[in-house]
Design a protein around this motif. Structure first.
Motif, short mmCIF file in Angstrom:
data_model
loop_
_atom_site.label_atom_id
_atom_site.label_comp_id
_atom_site.label_asym_id
_atom_site.label_seq_id
_atom_site.Cartn_x
_atom_site.Cartn_y
_atom_site.Cartn_z
N LEU A 189 -19.16 -2.07 -9.60
CA LEU A 189 -18.67 -0.73 -9.88
C LEU A 189 -19.82 0.25 -9.67
O LEU A 189 -20.95 -0.01 -10.10
CB LEU A 189 -18.16 -0.61 -11.32
N ILE A 190 -19.53 1.36 -9.01
CA ILE A 190 -20.52 2.39 -8.72
C ILE A 190 -20.10 3.67 -9.44
O ILE A 190 -18.96 4.13 -9.28
CB ILE A 190 -20.62 2.66 -7.20
N GLY A 191 -21.00 4.25 -10.23
CA GLY A 191 -20.69 5.48 -10.96
C GLY A 191 -21.37 6.68 -10.33
O GLY A 191 -22.60 6.70 -10.19
N THR A 192 -20.59 7.70 -9.97
CA THR A 192 -21.10 8.87 -9.27
C THR A 192 -20.43 10.13 -9.80
O THR A 192 -19.48 10.08 -10.57
CB THR A 192 -20.81 8.76 -7.76
N GLU A 193 -20.93 11.27 -9.32
CA GLU A 193 -20.28 12.54 -9.64
C GLU A 193 -18.88 12.60 -9.02
O GLU A 193 -18.00 13.31 -9.52
CB GLU A 193 -21.14 13.69 -9.11
N ILE A 196 -15.67 6.75 -10.00
CA ILE A 196 -16.05 5.35 -10.11
C ILE A 196 -15.41 4.58 -8.96
O ILE A 196 -14.19 4.65 -8.75
CB ILE A 196 -15.62 4.76 -11.46
N TYR A 197 -16.22 3.79 -8.25
CA TYR A 197 -15.75 3.02 -7.11
C TYR A 197 -15.92 1.53 -7.39
O TYR A 197 -16.96 1.09 -7.91
CB TYR A 197 -16.52 3.39 -5.85
N LYS A 198 -14.91 0.76 -7.04
CA LYS A 198 -14.99 -0.70 -7.09
C LYS A 198 -15.23 -1.21 -5.68
O LYS A 198 -14.49 -0.85 -4.75
CB LYS A 198 -13.69 -1.29 -7.65
N LEU A 214 -11.50 4.08 -8.51
CA LEU A 214 -10.70 3.79 -9.70
C LEU A 214 -10.34 5.06 -10.47
O LEU A 214 -9.27 5.16 -11.06
CB LEU A 214 -11.45 2.83 -10.62
N THR A 215 -11.25 6.02 -10.49
CA THR A 215 -11.00 7.32 -11.10
C THR A 215 -11.91 8.35 -10.45
O THR A 215 -13.08 8.04 -10.19
CB THR A 215 -11.22 7.31 -12.63
N PRO A 216 -11.42 9.57 -10.19
CA PRO A 216 -12.26 10.59 -9.57
C PRO A 216 -13.15 11.33 -10.56
O PRO A 216 -13.93 12.19 -10.16
CB PRO A 216 -11.23 11.53 -8.94
N ILE A 248 -13.26 5.89 -22.96
CA ILE A 248 -12.56 4.67 -22.57
C ILE A 248 -11.36 5.07 -21.72
O ILE A 248 -10.59 5.96 -22.07
CB ILE A 248 -12.07 3.87 -23.78
N TYR A 249 -11.23 4.39 -20.57
CA TYR A 249 -10.07 4.55 -19.69
C TYR A 249 -9.27 3.25 -19.71
O TYR A 249 -9.84 2.15 -19.70
CB TYR A 249 -10.50 4.82 -18.25
N LYS A 250 -7.96 3.39 -19.71
CA LYS A 250 -7.06 2.24 -19.65
C LYS A 250 -6.09 2.43 -18.50
O LYS A 250 -5.63 3.54 -18.24
CB LYS A 250 -6.29 2.08 -20.96
N LYS A 251 -5.78 1.32 -17.83
CA LYS A 251 -4.87 1.39 -16.70
C LYS A 251 -3.43 1.48 -17.20
O LYS A 251 -2.95 0.60 -17.93
CB LYS A 251 -5.05 0.17 -15.81
N GLN A 252 -2.77 2.56 -16.84
CA GLN A 252 -1.39 2.80 -17.24
C GLN A 252 -0.58 3.22 -16.02
O GLN A 252 -0.94 4.19 -15.35
CB GLN A 252 -1.31 3.87 -18.33
N ASP A 253 0.46 2.47 -15.73
CA ASP A 253 1.28 2.75 -14.53
C ASP A 253 0.44 2.75 -13.27
O ASP A 253 0.62 3.59 -12.37
CB ASP A 253 2.02 4.08 -14.68
N GLY A 254 -0.53 1.82 -13.23
CA GLY A 254 -1.36 1.67 -12.04
C GLY A 254 -2.49 2.66 -11.90
O GLY A 254 -3.21 2.65 -10.90
N VAL A 255 -2.69 3.54 -12.91
CA VAL A 255 -3.73 4.57 -12.84
C VAL A 255 -4.59 4.52 -14.10
O VAL A 255 -4.06 4.36 -15.21
CB VAL A 255 -3.10 5.98 -12.71
#
Length: 347
Positions: A189-193, A196-198, A214-216, A248-255
């Protein structure tokens, strides 16, 4: 929980930590962000050797798989404003002395890791940015670089460096890095401005790397753990860059959606490590300003997400879990107090 702290070294601006298997012994490495030493300890924290005295600037260290005490390390990343000469070097002991030689020159390289897939190893390296014209200039984004990791590294040096290829570009404040094992492979996982990228390596050499956002939302550092035990990994995220919010982020409905924010601001969040403690997924997290705390973060079925204070005032830059004789320990690089410490965690 009973917690015992033992300071094992005074190390100016201590920063990077790693495990090292050498001579059949489980050892620990601690190295400095500035021009200070790298120390090798045994599993109890007893100093074994000084690996180098100066020319540090170490952000990351990791053992080369299948070797006896050979590891890779960043060098000459002294700060975000002084890292244009940064490298990844090969470190090994030869003829009774530790030697470093260049694997590749990679300006602004901050984090790297060795990933595994389909019986092959791959190097992934992340540059915080690409250039700067003045202090705290963030206008030139960083990249993610990749290469198959050769089994034999003896042929690489300053004149014969390993060639890396860019995988992702345009990543601002490319700071966070987390390596995750899943089955018989690993991903990063890469964390950037930018978010987050897998990133997953190919199943076969020459194959295609897989990457997804995974999230912008901006991320400084993150973990991918199943905190609540439902079989789905959550994202624990520090935000923004060197920021003060733990989410904390949780995956809900694929997001991935934010479901929690720690109620207390934690200035300059930086230390982060995920592991299993007494069968429960936990994260050790620490911040470098304010109360400079080191916390255990976990999910309680009755209380929800909660924390236990391990230490305060120390200011950890990095943290690492390890086990010895069935017991749990944390190795901390308490950068703001120049101490390398081991914390014993007992029920």
């Amino acid at each position: 929980m009973k917690i015992e702290k033992k300071v094992i070294a005074r190390l100016e601006k201590c920063y990077a930590l790693a495990k090292l298997k050498k001579g059949g012994q489980d050892c620990l490495l601690a190295a400095a962000e500035k021009n200070a030493p790298c120390y090798l300890f045994d599993g109890t924290g007893r100093l074994l050797e000084t690996v180098w005295e100066t020319d540090g600037g170490v952000m990351t260290m990791e053992q080369v798989p299948g070797t006896d005490g050979i590891f890779l390390s960043t060098r000459r990343f002294f700060s975000p404003n002084d890292s244009g000469a940064a490298q990844i070097v090969i470190v090994e002991k030869k003829d009774g002395a530790w030697k470093r030689r260049v694997l590749c020159n990679l300006p602004f390289v901050h984090r790297f890791g060795i990933l595994f897939q389909g019986g092959f190893h791959y190097l992934i390296a992340c540059t915080l940015k690409s250039a700067h014209a003045f202090k705290n200039d963030w206008t030139c984004p960083g990249r993610v670089w990749i290469a198959p990791l050769p089994e034999d590294l003896s042929h690489y040096d300053e004149e014969h460096p390993l060639t890396l290829a860019p995988l992702l570009s345009g990543l601002f404040k490319n700071h966070g890095f987390c390596k995750v094992s899943e089955g018989d492979c690993t991903y990063a996982l890469i964390g950037t401005e930018n978010g987050i990228y897998k990133i997953s390596p190919p199943k076969n050499p020459g194959g295609e790397w897989i990457h997804e956002c995974l999230t912008p939302d901006p991320a400084s550092d993150m973990l991918h753990l199943d905190f609540d035990g439902d079989g789905e990994r959550e994202l624990l995220v520090f935000t923004p860059f060197h920021g003060n919010r733990l989410l904390i982020y949780k995956k809900q409905d694929g997001v991935y959606k934010q479901i929690y924010e720690h109620p207390k601001e934690l200035p300059f969040l930086h230390a982060i490590w995920g592991f299993s403690l007494q069968g429960k997924a936990v994260a050790a997290v620490g911040n470098r300003e304010g109360d400079r705390e080191l916390l255990l973060f976990y999910y309680d079925r009755e209380k929800g997400y909660t924390t236990t204070i391990i230490d305060s005032g120390a200011g950890p830059a990095n943290i690492m879990h390890f086990k010895r004789d069935g017991k749990d320990f944390l190795l901390a690089a308490n950068r703001e107090t120049d101490e390398t410490a081991i914390y014993t965690l007992e029920p």
